[in-house]
Design an enzyme around this catalytic site. Structure first.
Site, PDB file in Angstrom:
ATOM      1  N   HIS A 122     134.278 -35.051  20.229  1.00  0.00           N
ATOM      2  CA  HIS A 122     134.700 -36.303  19.599  1.00  0.00           C
ATOM      3  C   HIS A 122     134.414 -37.518  20.467  1.00  0.00           C
ATOM      4  O   HIS A 122     134.306 -38.633  19.963  1.00  0.00           O
ATOM      5  CB  HIS A 122     136.190 -36.244  19.263  1.00  0.00           C
ATOM      6  CG  HIS A 122     136.514 -35.281  18.172  1.00  0.00           C
ATOM      7  ND1 HIS A 122     136.668 -35.656  16.860  1.00  0.00           N
ATOM      8  CD2 HIS A 122     136.700 -33.934  18.190  1.00  0.00           C
ATOM      9  CE1 HIS A 122     136.946 -34.599  16.115  1.00  0.00           C
ATOM     10  NE2 HIS A 122     136.966 -33.543  16.900  1.00  0.00           N
TER      11      HIS A 122
ATOM     12  N   ASP B 174     133.071 -45.735  23.231  1.00  0.00           N
ATOM     13  CA  ASP B 174     133.933 -44.991  22.322  1.00  0.00           C
ATOM     14  C   ASP B 174     133.080 -44.011  21.533  1.00  0.00           C
ATOM     15  O   ASP B 174     131.968 -44.354  21.098  1.00  0.00           O
ATOM     16  CB  ASP B 174     134.642 -45.943  21.352  1.00  0.00           C
ATOM     17  CG  ASP B 174     136.073 -45.534  21.060  1.00  0.00           C
ATOM     18  OD1 ASP B 174     136.397 -44.352  21.256  1.00  0.00           O
ATOM     19  OD2 ASP B 174     136.865 -46.398  20.645  1.00  0.00           O
TER      20      ASP B 174
END
Length: 480
Positions: free
Chosen positions: A163, A371
């Site tokens: 992720h 991110d």
């Protein structure tokens, strides 16, 4: 004996709130963005088992099911939590995987604990997986688990999804245990990432360090073909649209607008309190706009939500102190009686209250330094069913590859960040509508259901896994 499942999810945390209800029922723990939120829509109503840590120290008692989802808790001691989670996962891997925004720390004792705990997760997954089951391992905390499961249960399908970003080879090669970490991940049949560049990085490393052959989408390693690819994670768009249209949320949004100032433009940021999120850069840019007179407290206000995160890790405690000092300085210099320049909230937020904030914000500022995806950006877009609002988005968030109509910015460039904030504040309604409609169309087509089906179809070519998932559900807007 624990019942077995044909679909097993393995993640660091169980998707639980902190308390079990008096009747023994458990509920999903939902935070801004995050793994539990991403998987909630696709596992709700699907028979599966979730293996993870329940949040307590010591023995892990059995937990009741959440609907059709069975829970298999994994126990952690205080020392294991410190070495595996706070240490190797979040003080070694996390900063390194986020471009070394903070200097990673290498500790041999942490590594041994990380390996021990990964083995415990693998054994728990092997115990609850039916013959021929699919086991879906999640994220950097459990990077050794795929290969460990393969050794224990060669009969199962193994998926791994990262992720967070996966670093370029020159950064990954700093890791003292790089071979084990890379080989552990490649124990999976399919390794998924948020962006294509990550798959390219892994292919380069596998060739250089393991002597593997192949390309960005398939690596021949240990006599097997390990498939890799980009599967950008998303949100349950239907659920967020319905949530943001509930009477409570609409009333709360109206109250927030009144409290913040009917005539004011509202800038909103919602982050975990983390040094990768660019909160300090954002505050500096906002402060300089106030200093230069480009914005004024009488007509603009910022709301910064910083959800507590990893409070026992020293670097996070230091970040919290710095942010609170800076917010105090800005409010002291530029605020007025009854009118702070910044409303700073260091607390968890209910999803309905978050939706009300999304409805209130004229400009959503999502400017991480790095991110993997950032689902808050997608949640904001989904909540703006009236096609209003502006999204300022970091080029270094995974979401930037998809939300190309956002006001994209390099958060390291303070002058560029200041200009972009002004551009978003000054944009015409027609420009905002065009941008928002394009972004809403994209996330509607590429929602969480599309993500899960794409990944599980690639893992299981028979299509049986994907067919078991619930179809995108219609959610009534007035549901309580």
């Amino acid at each position: 004996m624990m019942r077995q499942s044909s679909l097993v999810v393995v993640a660091n945390r169980l998707p639980l709130d902190d308390n079990v209800a008096p009747d023994g029922a458990c509920e999903w723990r939902r935070s801004p963005g995050g793994l539990a939120s991403a998987l909630h829509a696709i596992l709700e109503g699907t028979t599966a088992t979730w293996v993870g840590w329940g949040g307590g120290i010591g023995a892990a008692p059995p937990l009741p099911d959440i609907g059709t989802l069975r829970l298999r808790p994994v126990a952690l001691s205080e020392d294991e939590l410190r070495g595996y989670y706070e240490g190797f996962a979040n003080t070694t891997l996390w900063p390194l995987y986020h471009d070394a925004v903070e200097q990673p720390v290498f500790d041999r004792g942490w590594w041994e604990t990380y390996r021990t705990v990964n083995r415990r997760f693998a054994e728990a997954a092997a115990e609850v997986a039916e013959p021929g089951a699919a086991v879906w391992v999640q994220d950097y905390h459990l990077q050794l688990v795929p290969q460990m499961i393969r050794e224990l249960r060669p009969d199962v399908l193994i998926g791994f999804f990262m992720h967070v970003p996966f670093p370029p080879p020159e950064l990954f090669m700093q890791l003292p245990r790089r071979l084990e970490l890379l080989g552990g991940m490649l124990g999976a049949d399919l390794v998924g990432f948020q962006r294509e560049q990550a798959a390219h990085n892994v292919a380069q490393l596998a060739g250089k360090m393991l002597g593997a052959r192949g390309a960005d989408d398939a690596i021949i390693y240990d006599g097997r073909v390990v498939r890799t690819g980009a599967f950008p994670v998303s949100i349950d768009v239907t659920e967020m649209e319905a949530l943001s249209a509930r009477p409570y949320v609409l009333n709360q949004a109206r109250q927030l607008k009144h409290d913040l100032g009917q005539h004011k433009k509202v800038l909103l940021s919602v982050d975990r309190l983390d040094y990768t999120k660019g909160i300090e850069h954002r505050l500096t840019a906002y402060s300089e706009l106030l200093r230069d007179g480009r914005i004024k407290v009488r007509d603009t206000v910022m709301v910064q939500v910083a959800v507590p995160s990893r409070e026992r890790v020293e670097s996070y405690r230091g970040l919290k102190d710095r942010i609170e000092r800076e917010v105090g300085r800005i409010n002291g210099e530029y605020g007025r009686v009854g009118e702070p320049a910044i409303h700073y909230l260091n607390q968890p937020f209910d999803r309905a209250d978050l939706a009300a904030l999304y409805r209130t914000a004229d400009v959503m500022v999502v400017t991480p330094l790095r991110d993997g995806m950032n689902l808050v950006a997608k949640e904001y877009v989904a909540a703006r069913a009236d096609d209003t609002g502006a999204l300022v988005l970091s080029e270094f968030a995974g979401a930037a590859a998809e939300l190309q109509d956002a006001f994209q910015v390099n958060p390291h460039d303070l002058d560029g960040l200041k200009k972009t904030l002004l551009d978003a504040l000054d944009a015409t309604p027609a420009d905002l509508r065009r941008r928002m409609q394009a972004m809403r169309a994209h996330i509607t087509e590429n929602d969480i259901h599309a993500w899960a089906r794409a990944y599980l179809s690639a893992l299981d070519h028979t299509g049986q896994l994907a067919r078991r998932l619930p179809r995108q559900r219609a959610v009534l807007a007035d549901r309580a």
